[in-house]
Scaffold this active site. Structure first.
Site, PDB file in Angstrom:
ATOM      1  N   ASP A   1       4.821   5.892  -2.947  1.00 22.61           N
ATOM      2  CA  ASP A   1       4.187   5.384  -1.732  1.00 22.61           C
ATOM      3  C   ASP A   1       5.325   4.916  -0.830  1.00 22.61           C
ATOM      4  OD1 ASP A   1       2.278   4.372   0.115  1.00 22.61           O
ATOM      5  OD2 ASP A   1       2.525   2.373  -0.744  1.00 22.61           O
TER       6      ASP A   1
ATOM      7  N   GLU B   1       2.736  10.264  -0.818  1.00 23.23           N
ATOM      8  CA  GLU B   1       1.727  10.107   0.232  1.00 23.23           C
ATOM      9  C   GLU B   1       2.251  10.691   1.528  1.00 23.23           C
ATOM     10  OE1 GLU B   1      -1.018   6.678   2.350  1.00 23.23           O
ATOM     11  OE2 GLU B   1       0.160   6.165   0.602  1.00 23.23           O
TER      12      GLU B   1
ATOM     13  N   ASP C   1       2.037  -1.749  -3.348  1.00 20.17           N
ATOM     14  CA  ASP C   1       2.784  -0.497  -3.170  1.00 20.17           C
ATOM     15  C   ASP C   1       2.842   0.285  -4.484  1.00 20.17           C
ATOM     16  OD1 ASP C   1       4.140  -1.139  -0.362  1.00 20.17           O
ATOM     17  OD2 ASP C   1       4.375  -2.893  -1.646  1.00 20.17           O
TER      18      ASP C   1
END
Length: 196
Positions: free
Chosen positions: A7, A67, A140
């Protein structure tokens, strides 16, 4: 299969590694790489890159899932996020790993079943899917695990589970350009093929 999820973020990049057989998932490790708030932006990017290189070496995953940026609050933050994604992808490619990208909506849909799920819903599903006593933190790390789980649910369907070795990556880069790569760079140079 071992999947390393990322992420990306310029201040804090989450990571999560998961082992899966396609139906059962096991947490390998998770956390976040946080840069010193006084560090310059290039120093933050270096810390993310070096941290991910070391983690990928330790975990030896089959692939990396990251992501994808779908929008930014403003252009400056979107650019910074793009840089963080770039160094994360570079670390994966340097390790000879294949990189898969998923939008936030795809990740939420794969993990929660709803592309508009809230962050706490994603955290709770990550906890349940991995059989953890509590939701991973910081958020996160939880988000990175959700990216890895998304790939675990998507890879068997798409047949994308095979990792590319470093030798295959180098060979692909050294291969002669395909005919398509020799296409004109401008539409003004384009000439349709002659049919005879």
């Amino acid at each position: 299969m071992t999947i390393f999820g990322i992420d990306p973020g310029s201040d804090r990049t989450g990571y999560g590694c998961v082992e899966t057989d396609g139906s059962r998932h096991r947490l390998v490790l998770s956390g976040a790489i946080a840069a010193d708030s006084l560090a310059t932006f290039p120093e933050k990017l270096l810390k993310i890159h070096v941290g991910l290189v070391l983690l990928l070496e330790e975990c030896r995953p089959d692939c990396v899932a990251i992501e994808n940026v779908f929008h930014g609050v403003n252009a400056r933050s979107a650019l910074k996020l793009g840089h963080a994604r770039g160094v994360a992808m570079l670390a994966a490619v340097e390790a000879g790993l294949r990189v898969f990208e998923y939008t936030p909506a795809e990740i939420k849909r794969a993990v929660v079943g709803n592309g508009r799920a809230e962050k706490h819903q994603v955290q709770q599903m990550v906890k349940l899917l991995l059989g953890l006593a509590r939701a991973p933190s910081p958020h996160d790390a939880s988000d990175a695990l959700a990216v890895a789980l998304c790939h675990a649910h998507s890879a068997p369907l798409a047949g994308l589970a095979r990792a590319v070795s470093a030798a295959e990556t180098r060979a692909a880069l050294a291969a002669p350009a395909s005919p398509r790569a020799r296409l004109p760079r401008s539409w003004r140079q384009y000439r349709p093929p002659a049919h005879g």
